[in-house]
Motif scaffolding. Structure first.
Motif, short mmCIF file in Angstrom:
data_model
loop_
_atom_site.label_atom_id
_atom_site.label_comp_id
_atom_site.label_asym_id
_atom_site.label_seq_id
_atom_site.Cartn_x
_atom_site.Cartn_y
_atom_site.Cartn_z
N UNK A 90 14.33 10.78 -3.96
CA UNK A 90 15.28 10.03 -3.10
C UNK A 90 14.28 10.55 -1.60
N UNK A 91 12.73 11.35 -1.74
CA UNK A 91 12.31 11.52 -0.41
C UNK A 91 11.50 11.05 -0.22
N UNK A 92 11.15 9.91 -0.19
CA UNK A 92 10.67 8.23 0.15
C UNK A 92 11.57 7.30 0.05
N UNK A 93 11.96 6.35 0.99
CA UNK A 93 12.82 4.79 0.11
C UNK A 93 11.39 4.00 0.23
N UNK A 94 11.18 2.54 -0.52
CA UNK A 94 10.52 1.72 -1.13
C UNK A 94 9.75 1.04 0.67
N UNK A 95 11.18 1.01 1.45
CA UNK A 95 10.67 0.36 2.68
C UNK A 95 9.23 1.10 3.02
N UNK A 96 9.75 2.82 3.12
CA UNK A 96 8.60 3.66 3.68
C UNK A 96 8.01 3.45 2.71
N UNK A 97 7.53 3.44 1.47
CA UNK A 97 6.28 3.18 0.77
C UNK A 97 5.66 2.37 1.01
N UNK A 98 6.14 1.33 0.94
CA UNK A 98 5.75 -0.51 1.31
C UNK A 98 4.39 -0.12 2.92
N UNK A 99 5.36 -0.08 4.04
CA UNK A 99 4.83 0.19 5.24
C UNK A 99 3.99 0.78 5.05
N UNK A 100 3.41 1.59 4.19
CA UNK A 100 2.78 3.01 4.05
C UNK A 100 1.39 3.18 3.11
N UNK A 101 1.53 1.81 2.75
CA UNK A 101 0.54 0.54 1.71
C UNK A 101 1.07 1.59 0.72
N UNK A 102 1.75 2.54 -0.14
CA UNK A 102 2.01 3.80 -1.19
C UNK A 102 2.35 2.51 -2.52
N UNK A 103 3.47 1.25 -2.09
CA UNK A 103 4.22 0.63 -2.91
C UNK A 103 3.27 -0.65 -2.15
N UNK A 104 3.33 -2.06 -3.46
CA UNK A 104 2.32 -3.38 -3.39
C UNK A 104 4.05 -4.00 -3.93
N UNK A 105 4.09 -5.22 -3.89
CA UNK A 105 4.89 -6.33 -4.87
C UNK A 105 3.87 -8.01 -4.62
#
Length: 128
Positions: A90-105
């Protein structure tokens, strides 16, 4: 849950705990979670040049297993082991991870937003 574990990946511990939560559900709880989520997630997690793949089936079975999704996933999520751990804690949410490039879909991006809810369930029930 030993078949879910992958040496060197913190993600595998979290997914093993989440799988135990799913197994502890009675049929009504499991069906409710499947109905709420209605999708198959394929997680491609990288860690120091290695990649491991897990599938969360919340469309038919309500299970987690190591390996590529069968049938085809509704969404494939690509992220690092550290990013997944931060999501799970819960330290980061998926949207923030996506917007910062840490998560791709790849695939149904809106379904990917439901991963946070599944991880929150695991945190609450498994005390992660």
């Amino acid at each position: 849950m030993a078949d879910i574990k992958e040496p060197g990946f913190k993600t595998s511990d979290t997914l093993a705990a989440l799988a135990q939560v799913f197994q502890s559900y009675n049929d009504q709880e499991k069906m409710s979670q499947i109905k709420k989520t209605n999708g198959i997630f394929e997680l491609r997690v990288s860690n120091g040049g290695k990649e491991a793949v897990w599938t969360i089936d919340m469309k038919k079975e309500g299970t987690i297993y190591k390996g590529e999704a069968k049938p085809k996933p509704d969404v494939t999520i690509l992220l690092s082991d550290d990013t997944f751990s931060q999501l799970a804690e819960g330290k980061i949410d998926g949207q923030k991870a996506f917007l910062t490039g840490k998560l791709k879909t790849k695939g149904n991006m809106m379904l990917a937003t439901k991963l946070d809810g599944l991880l929150k369930t695991a945190r609450t029930k498994a005390k992660l």
